[in-house]
Design a protein around this motif. Structure first.
Motif: not given
Length: 393
Positions: A83-108
């Motif tokens: 994606a070519g974005l700086p590592a220090d840019v904060r990224i937020m996501c808000w539309l979750w459903t049960p069983g979503g990719p929580w671990r992947e989001a944490i690790e990212a």
């Protein structure tokens, strides 16, 4: 995502030209409207149809320090190295459903929204599995009635359990946030009511020990017209792309904004027909006299709203024309009134409007919808062609 970096050698059937200089200028204008707050560029739904990665990079270059998406999958794409974005840019996501990719989001290292106890339970389990804390923003329902936690006992329970998880090292409460219902309706009583409730709910959380990095409730219309709502961060979506959140609030130019997308096509056919000739499915348009018809190779499969049949405006060789009859899946017709442009001539559906062309708002009025929908629905068959990618001089 459907991104075309440069024009191919063959002429394009249609194109959505994305002016990245306009987008950067819009970021700067929005920052000027909220000088005391950081700016989140909302790039959900492929940046409202404009291309998420390209628009995210342009927004960050112009001073956005946060990016916002609806789904975690959208956010994970932006966090990927390509994606070519700086590592220090904060990224937020808000539309979750049960069983979503929580671990992947944490690790990212994403910021994830939690507005219910089920979500807090899932994210804490994922944090244990990942072996690192999750960055969590608690969402309050201050009156919109969609996502978020209700005030009172529900909020007290969520805040209390989140603080316990933070004490265990499972999460870091990075934000408190909410969303307006009617900020695009000037003077609507719900605006003040929601703002007061947000103050109450954030105060409750902070009195119990929450120390958020950011508090935010302002969307595009609130950023432009409700300065008391700016807090630490404003979330700008449609205004980022140069479209007014509501005609009642003012035109894009009133706020120093410029539309970013121009949608055009090459006429596929021009022909002369007699009076009384039916046009397109159902013959809802019949030529009033001898005339010429132009075939525009875009249809509802490309995102042209069928509800704009016999109403959508198009600029052809300096003149406004109107969709003649039904918009079909792949094409529609305009009555050229006897003019005979060459096949391949440009038909502009919408753009900034300063060259005489219609705007997305004109199409919204024709289709009985909002300009958000007009740009967001432009489909993947239409290549995005990016101009003015370089930094402004």
């Amino acid at each position: 995502m459907n991104e075309t970096a440069a024009l191919p050698t063959a002429p394009l059937r249609a194109r959505a030209e994305i002016d990245l200089a306009a987008l950067r200028a819009n970021v700067r204008a929005l920052r000027a409207h909220a000088p005391g707050a950081a700016l989140m560029a909302v790039v959900k739904s492929d940046a409202y149809g404009h291309g998420a990665a390209r628009c995210a990079r342009a927004a960050v270059a112009a001073g956005a320090t946060w990016l916002g998406t609806a789904t975690p999958e959208e956010a994970l794409v932006l966090r990927a190295p390509g994606a070519g974005l700086p590592a220090d840019v904060r990224i937020m996501c808000w539309l979750w459903t049960p069983g979503g990719p929580w671990r992947e989001a944490i690790e990212a290292d994403l910021d994830v929204s939690v507005g219910a106890m089920w979500a807090l339970r899932e994210v804490t389990r994922a944090a244990r599995s990942a072996g690192r804390p999750a960055r969590v923003q608690l969402k309050a329902d201050t009156g919109l009635g969609r996502g978020g936690c209700q005030p009172g006992g529900d909020w007290a329970e969520l805040v209390g359990e989140a603080l316990r998880a933070e004490a265990e090292g499972l999460i870091r409460i990075t934000g408190l946030w909410s969303h307006f219902a009617c900020a695009d309706e000037p003077g609507h009583p719900s605006i003040a009511a929601q703002l007061a409730r947000f103050w109450e709910m954030t105060a409750y959380a902070e009195e119990r020990g929450v120390r958020p990095e950011v508090r935010h409730i302002a969307n595009s219309p609130a950023t432009l017209t409700v300065p008391d709502s700016h807090f630490d961060l404003v979330r700008t979506g449609i205004a980022l792309y140069g479209i007014s959140p509501s005609p009642e609030l003012g035109s894009p130019a009133d706020f120093g904004l410029r539309p970013v997308m121009t949608l055009s096509a090459s006429l596929a056919l021009v022909k002369r027909v007699p009076g009384g000739h039916g046009v397109s499915y159902g013959h809802h348009y019949v030529t009033p006299g001898e005339t010429t018809l132009g075939l525009v190779p875009l249809g509802y499969a490309d995102g042209v709203p069928r509800h704009a049949s016999s109403a959508g405006p198009v600029l052809v060789e300096g003149k406004w024309r109107t969709v003649a009859g039904r918009v079909a899946m792949d094409q529609f017709v305009v009555d050229l009134g006897g003019d005979e442009p060459e096949p391949g001539a440009q038909a502009v559906l919408f753009g900034p409007g300063d060259r005489g062309e219609p705007t997305a708002e004109d199409w919204a009025q024709a289709a009985g919808t909002i300009a958000y929908e007009i740009v967001t629905r432009i489909g993947t068959r239409v290549p995005r062609v990016y101009v003015n990618e370089g930094e402004d001089g």
